[in-house]
Write an enzyme that holds these catalytic residues in place. Structure first.
Site, PDB file in Angstrom:
ATOM      1  N   LYS A 159     -13.777  52.370  10.784  1.00  0.00           N
ATOM      2  CA  LYS A 159     -14.974  51.820  10.135  1.00  0.00           C
ATOM      3  C   LYS A 159     -15.509  50.652  10.957  1.00  0.00           C
ATOM      4  O   LYS A 159     -14.968  49.554  10.928  1.00  0.00           O
ATOM      5  CB  LYS A 159     -14.665  51.347   8.705  1.00  0.00           C
ATOM      6  CG  LYS A 159     -15.950  51.191   7.902  1.00  0.00           C
ATOM      7  CD  LYS A 159     -16.002  50.017   6.970  1.00  0.00           C
ATOM      8  CE  LYS A 159     -16.337  48.689   7.575  1.00  0.00           C
ATOM      9  NZ  LYS A 159     -17.695  48.495   8.112  1.00  0.00           N
ATOM     10  N   GLY A 212     -11.395  40.823  12.305  1.00  0.00           N
ATOM     11  CA  GLY A 212     -12.537  40.265  11.587  1.00  0.00           C
ATOM     12  C   GLY A 212     -12.260  38.828  11.217  1.00  0.00           C
ATOM     13  O   GLY A 212     -11.402  38.174  11.815  1.00  0.00           O
ATOM     14  N   SER A 213     -12.965  38.357  10.208  1.00  0.00           N
ATOM     15  CA  SER A 213     -12.824  36.952   9.808  1.00  0.00           C
ATOM     16  C   SER A 213     -11.521  36.750   9.023  1.00  0.00           C
ATOM     17  O   SER A 213     -10.973  37.687   8.443  1.00  0.00           O
ATOM     18  CB  SER A 213     -14.012  36.559   8.942  1.00  0.00           C
ATOM     19  OG  SER A 213     -14.059  37.406   7.812  1.00  0.00           O
ATOM     20  N   VAL A 216     -11.889  37.825   5.289  1.00  0.00           N
ATOM     21  CA  VAL A 216     -11.722  39.264   5.016  1.00  0.00           C
ATOM     22  C   VAL A 216     -10.264  39.669   5.253  1.00  0.00           C
ATOM     23  O   VAL A 216      -9.694  40.457   4.495  1.00  0.00           O
ATOM     24  CB  VAL A 216     -12.709  40.103   5.873  1.00  0.00           C
ATOM     25  CG1 VAL A 216     -12.356  41.578   5.825  1.00  0.00           C
ATOM     26  CG2 VAL A 216     -14.136  39.891   5.388  1.00  0.00           C
ATOM     27  N   GLY A 217      -9.637  39.077   6.266  1.00  0.00           N
ATOM     28  CA  GLY A 217      -8.232  39.378   6.554  1.00  0.00           C
ATOM     29  C   GLY A 217      -7.321  39.070   5.371  1.00  0.00           C
ATOM     30  O   GLY A 217      -6.427  39.849   5.044  1.00  0.00           O
ATOM     31  N   GLU A 234      -6.184  40.722  13.225  1.00  0.00           N
ATOM     32  CA  GLU A 234      -6.649  39.807  14.282  1.00  0.00           C
ATOM     33  C   GLU A 234      -7.849  39.077  13.697  1.00  0.00           C
ATOM     34  O   GLU A 234      -8.871  39.708  13.413  1.00  0.00           O
ATOM     35  CB  GLU A 234      -7.079  40.593  15.526  1.00  0.00           C
ATOM     36  CG  GLU A 234      -5.962  41.262  16.264  1.00  0.00           C
ATOM     37  CD  GLU A 234      -4.921  40.289  16.775  1.00  0.00           C
ATOM     38  OE1 GLU A 234      -5.236  39.106  16.982  1.00  0.00           O
ATOM     39  OE2 GLU A 234      -3.769  40.715  16.935  1.00  0.00           O
ATOM     40  N   CYS A 268     -14.135  35.671  19.249  1.00  0.00           N
ATOM     41  CA  CYS A 268     -13.020  35.076  18.501  1.00  0.00           C
ATOM     42  C   CYS A 268     -12.331  34.015  19.342  1.00  0.00           C
ATOM     43  O   CYS A 268     -11.776  33.058  18.812  1.00  0.00           O
ATOM     44  CB  CYS A 268     -12.035  36.156  18.084  1.00  0.00           C
ATOM     45  SG  CYS A 268     -11.495  37.148  19.464  1.00  0.00           S
ATOM     46  N   GLU A 369     -14.741  27.676  11.700  1.00  0.00           N
ATOM     47  CA  GLU A 369     -15.254  28.573  12.749  1.00  0.00           C
ATOM     48  C   GLU A 369     -16.768  28.691  12.601  1.00  0.00           C
ATOM     49  O   GLU A 369     -17.255  29.183  11.585  1.00  0.00           O
ATOM     50  CB  GLU A 369     -14.607  29.956  12.617  1.00  0.00           C
ATOM     51  CG  GLU A 369     -15.003  30.884  13.743  1.00  0.00           C
ATOM     52  CD  GLU A 369     -14.376  32.274  13.630  1.00  0.00           C
ATOM     53  OE1 GLU A 369     -14.390  32.846  12.525  1.00  0.00           O
ATOM     54  OE2 GLU A 369     -13.879  32.776  14.660  1.00  0.00           O
TER      55      GLU A 369
HETATM   56  P1  NAD Z   1     -16.073  40.280   9.155  1.00  0.00           P
HETATM   57  O1  NAD Z   1     -14.746  39.820   8.679  1.00  0.00           O
HETATM   58  O2  NAD Z   1     -17.258  39.932   8.353  1.00  0.00           O
HETATM   59  O3  NAD Z   1     -16.078  41.869   9.282  1.00  0.00           O
HETATM   60  C1  NAD Z   1     -15.122  42.561  10.053  1.00  0.00           C
HETATM   61  C2  NAD Z   1     -15.057  43.994   9.583  1.00  0.00           C
HETATM   62  O4  NAD Z   1     -14.517  44.002   8.270  1.00  0.00           O
HETATM   63  C3  NAD Z   1     -16.423  44.686   9.482  1.00  0.00           C
HETATM   64  O5  NAD Z   1     -16.295  46.045   9.841  1.00  0.00           O
HETATM   65  C4  NAD Z   1     -16.754  44.567   8.001  1.00  0.00           C
HETATM   66  O6  NAD Z   1     -17.643  45.559   7.556  1.00  0.00           O
HETATM   67  C5  NAD Z   1     -15.372  44.745   7.394  1.00  0.00           C
HETATM   68  N1  NAD Z   1     -15.221  44.201   6.040  1.00  0.00           N
HETATM   69  C6  NAD Z   1     -15.975  43.270   5.406  1.00  0.00           C
HETATM   70  N2  NAD Z   1     -15.489  43.070   4.157  1.00  0.00           N
HETATM   71  C7  NAD Z   1     -14.408  43.867   4.007  1.00  0.00           C
HETATM   72  C8  NAD Z   1     -13.474  44.100   2.955  1.00  0.00           C
HETATM   73  N3  NAD Z   1     -13.569  43.478   1.783  1.00  0.00           N
HETATM   74  N4  NAD Z   1     -12.483  44.986   3.163  1.00  0.00           N
HETATM   75  C9  NAD Z   1     -12.351  45.620   4.352  1.00  0.00           C
HETATM   76  N5  NAD Z   1     -13.212  45.454   5.375  1.00  0.00           N
HETATM   77  C10 NAD Z   1     -14.231  44.590   5.212  1.00  0.00           C
HETATM   78  O7  NAD Z   1     -16.208  39.785  10.659  1.00  0.00           O
HETATM   79  P2  NAD Z   1     -17.436  39.967  11.649  1.00  0.00           P
HETATM   80  O8  NAD Z   1     -18.530  39.059  11.187  1.00  0.00           O
HETATM   81  O9  NAD Z   1     -17.737  41.400  11.874  1.00  0.00           O
HETATM   82  O10 NAD Z   1     -16.792  39.401  13.009  1.00  0.00           O
HETATM   83  C11 NAD Z   1     -16.644  38.065  13.250  1.00  0.00           C
HETATM   84  C12 NAD Z   1     -15.248  37.589  12.890  1.00  0.00           C
HETATM   85  O11 NAD Z   1     -14.271  38.393  13.542  1.00  0.00           O
HETATM   86  C13 NAD Z   1     -14.981  36.173  13.364  1.00  0.00           C
HETATM   87  O12 NAD Z   1     -14.247  35.484  12.388  1.00  0.00           O
HETATM   88  C14 NAD Z   1     -14.148  36.385  14.614  1.00  0.00           C
HETATM   89  O13 NAD Z   1     -13.353  35.286  14.980  1.00  0.00           O
HETATM   90  C15 NAD Z   1     -13.347  37.573  14.240  1.00  0.00           C
HETATM   91  N6  NAD Z   1     -12.853  38.248  15.437  1.00  0.00           N
HETATM   92  C16 NAD Z   1     -11.520  38.149  15.737  1.00  0.00           C
HETATM   93  C17 NAD Z   1     -11.016  38.748  16.887  1.00  0.00           C
HETATM   94  C18 NAD Z   1      -9.551  38.664  17.222  1.00  0.00           C
HETATM   95  O14 NAD Z   1      -9.092  39.476  18.012  1.00  0.00           O
HETATM   96  N7  NAD Z   1      -8.803  37.731  16.682  1.00  0.00           N
HETATM   97  C19 NAD Z   1     -11.879  39.459  17.729  1.00  0.00           C
HETATM   98  C20 NAD Z   1     -13.218  39.537  17.400  1.00  0.00           C
HETATM   99  C21 NAD Z   1     -13.698  38.930  16.243  1.00  0.00           C
END
Ligand code: NAD
Length: 471
Positions: A159, A212-213, A216-217, A234, A268, A369
């Site tokens: 996804k 992701g963030s 959400v994690g 991550e 990130c 962040e």
């Molecule tokens: P996000 O957390 O908003 O979304 C990430 C993914 O999760 C998207 O596909 C989103 O649709 C999905 N998502 C959203 N809500 C969800 C839920 N309730 N359940 C499951 N999935 C859900 O992050 P973003 O805005 O797409 O990306 C930016 C963030 O990602 C920043 O915090 C950045 O630091 C982090 N990031 C981390 C790394 C790493 O390797 N540590 C790499 C790239 C980005």
């Protein structure tokens, strides 16, 4: 039944639609899981070297289409061509690297403590893996999760983020062209909240891998925790560069300029704080402001552009809020601090490279962040204070330190709470054959890439074979 859809647009020209995608629902997740379950056992019986061959063919197809894919990516999420080429190249490199792992899916054989006994480990697939990816590395991250998951014999439901589904669909298309059987990789596009919940809580999904963030994690980990589902995360960062008074300032300035403003700060591992020794604060700040002030901001397709737009206008508002917060908190604005206006920028999500100095270590702009072209300079007196400040946020993804001292280099290796540590280099620039991941709230202890990339998506079975002589 009509299928609802959503679009992705070009952040440099918001009115330009790049793609229209299915707005999938929980019912589509059901279909994807059913297809994955049907396909997985057949896929797992294909010998691992053969599975690797398919991945290699996909990597070679990616290589052929690199320029086209990079251009599509720049149009869909804004970063400049040099960076989108790098993003596709990462996917190519991972494909080639992981393909070779098909012949190296090693287990261990070790001597038994008992006579007439043989001990070993074997690796098996986890089963069905749900992969959820962010928008900032639209090809690299889906690839660096999907390739090892597939090599391990799993079926995958991918996804991608709603701002950037296009490159994940292209990746799936090329994998199928390379010979991946139907049902082994299923891409589901749509809103993170509802789709994410359906995928993450599905009883037949054995593992979730999310980038992701941190917010959400945490939610995903909670849901997985209820079912004891494996979950590799991550997450976010608040990455610091420490500049000590013996540092090569030109090198530090060059590295921070790239680390903070590359990908418009939307990485990130982007440099978000600079922790600088007071004796060099003024000189460093002046030089950084001069370098950042020269960056040419614009459409990432223009070869003259150094920094593209933010991914969408919502992010422009979010960064602007942090600029206001910084001023209210008493930090001093040195550069930027507002969206770019004027005829060249009217149609896009552009923000000025922004630098605050005299930032206190506990201010919100030093701890949260921001995820944009935004740097907070925090002055400190000593090495010890620098480390204390560097370690003071909830995050621990990437930290860099500029010093010529061997003694402090080794102390910093020990002292910095961070999954990635760079000496005299930017906070960005990971290499795919080394582990990647963060400490503290930047993850949950898993590492991606590197030599354990496939193990991450495998179950290990420990086998004991006894062969006593008959009495
Ligand atoms: P996000 O957390 O908003 O979304 C990430 C993914 O999760 C998207 O596909 C989103 O649709 C999905 N998502 C959203 N809500 C969800 C839920 N309730 N359940 C499951 N999935 C859900 O992050 P973003 O805005 O797409 O990306 C930016 C963030 O990602 C920043 O915090 C950045 O630091 C982090 N990031 C981390 C790394 C790493 O390797 N540590 C790499 C790239 C980005």
């Amino acid at each position: 039944m009509s299928i609802s859809s959503f679009v992705s647009t070009n952040p440099a020209h918001i009115s330009e639609v790049i793609g229209r995608y299915q707005k999938s629902t929980a019912a589509d997740i059901e279909d994807a899981v059913e297809a994955a379950v049907k396909a997985q056992s057949g896929w797992a019986t294909i010998p691992a070297p053969e599975r690797g061959e398919i991945l290699l063919r996909a990597a070679l197809l990616l290589e052929q289409q690199k320029e086209e894919l990079a251009t599509l990516m720049t149009r869909e999420m804004g970063k400049i061509l040099k960076e989108t080429r790098g993003d596709v190249q990462t996917a190519i490199d991972v494909g080639k690297y992981i393909a070779g792992e098909g012949r190296r899916a090693e287990g261990e054989t070790v001597p038994s403590a008992l006579p007439n006994k043989f001990c070993m480990t074997i690796r098996q697939p986890v089963g069905i893996v749900g992969i959820i990816t962010p928008w900032n590395f639209p090809m690299a991250i889906p690839a660096w999760k999907t390739f090892p998951a597939l090599l391990a014999g799993n079926a995958v439901i991918l996804k991608p983020a709603s701002d950037t589904p296009l490159l994940s669909l292209k990746l799936a298309e090329l994998l199928h062209k390379a010979g991946l059987p139907a049902g082994v990789l299923n891409v589901v596009t749509g809103p993170g909240g509802s789709l994410g919940d359906a995928l993450v809580s599905h009883k037949q999904v054995n593992m979730i891998s999310l980038t992701g963030s941190t917010e959400v994690g945490r939610r995903v980990a909670e849901i997985c925790g209820r079912d004891l589902r494996r979950c590799a995360l991550e997450l976010g960062g608040k990455n610091a560069v420490i500049v000590l008074e013996d540092a090569d300032l030109d090198l530090a300035v060059e590295s921070v300029t790239w680390g903070a403003f590359g990908t418009s700060g939307q990485r990130c591992t982007a440099t978000s704080r600079v922790i600088v020794q007071k004796s060099v604060q003024q000189a460093f700040t002046d030089r950084l402001a001069a370098a950042a002030g020269k960056l040419r901001v614009g459409d990432g397709l223009n070869p003259q552009t150094d920094m593209g737009p933010l991914v969408n206008t919502g992010r422009v508002k979010a960064i602007q809020e942090y600029a206001e917060i910084g001023k209210q908190e008493g930090a001093r604005l040195v550069l930027g601090g507002s969206p770019l206006t004027g005829s060249d920028y009217r149609e896009g999500a552009f923000y000025k490279p922004t630098i605050f100095t005299d930032v206190g270590p506990s201010m919100r702009i030093a701890t949260e962040e921001v995820f944009g072209p935004f740097v907070s300079i925090v002055p400190v007196a000593t090495y010890e204070e620098a480390i204390k400040v560097a370690n003071s946020t909830q995050y621990g993804l990437s930290t860099a330190i500029f010093t010529e001292s061997t003694r402090l280099t080794f102390r910093a290796m020990r002292d910095i709470e961070s999954g990635l540590i760079y000496f005299n280099a930017p906070t960005t620039g990971a290499e795919i054959h080394l582990p990647f991941g963060g400490m503290k709230a930047s993850g949950n202890g898993h590492r991606e890439l590197g030599s354990s990339a496939v193990e991450e998506f495998s179950e290990t079975k420990t086998i004991f074979v006894s062969y006593p002589t008959r009495k």
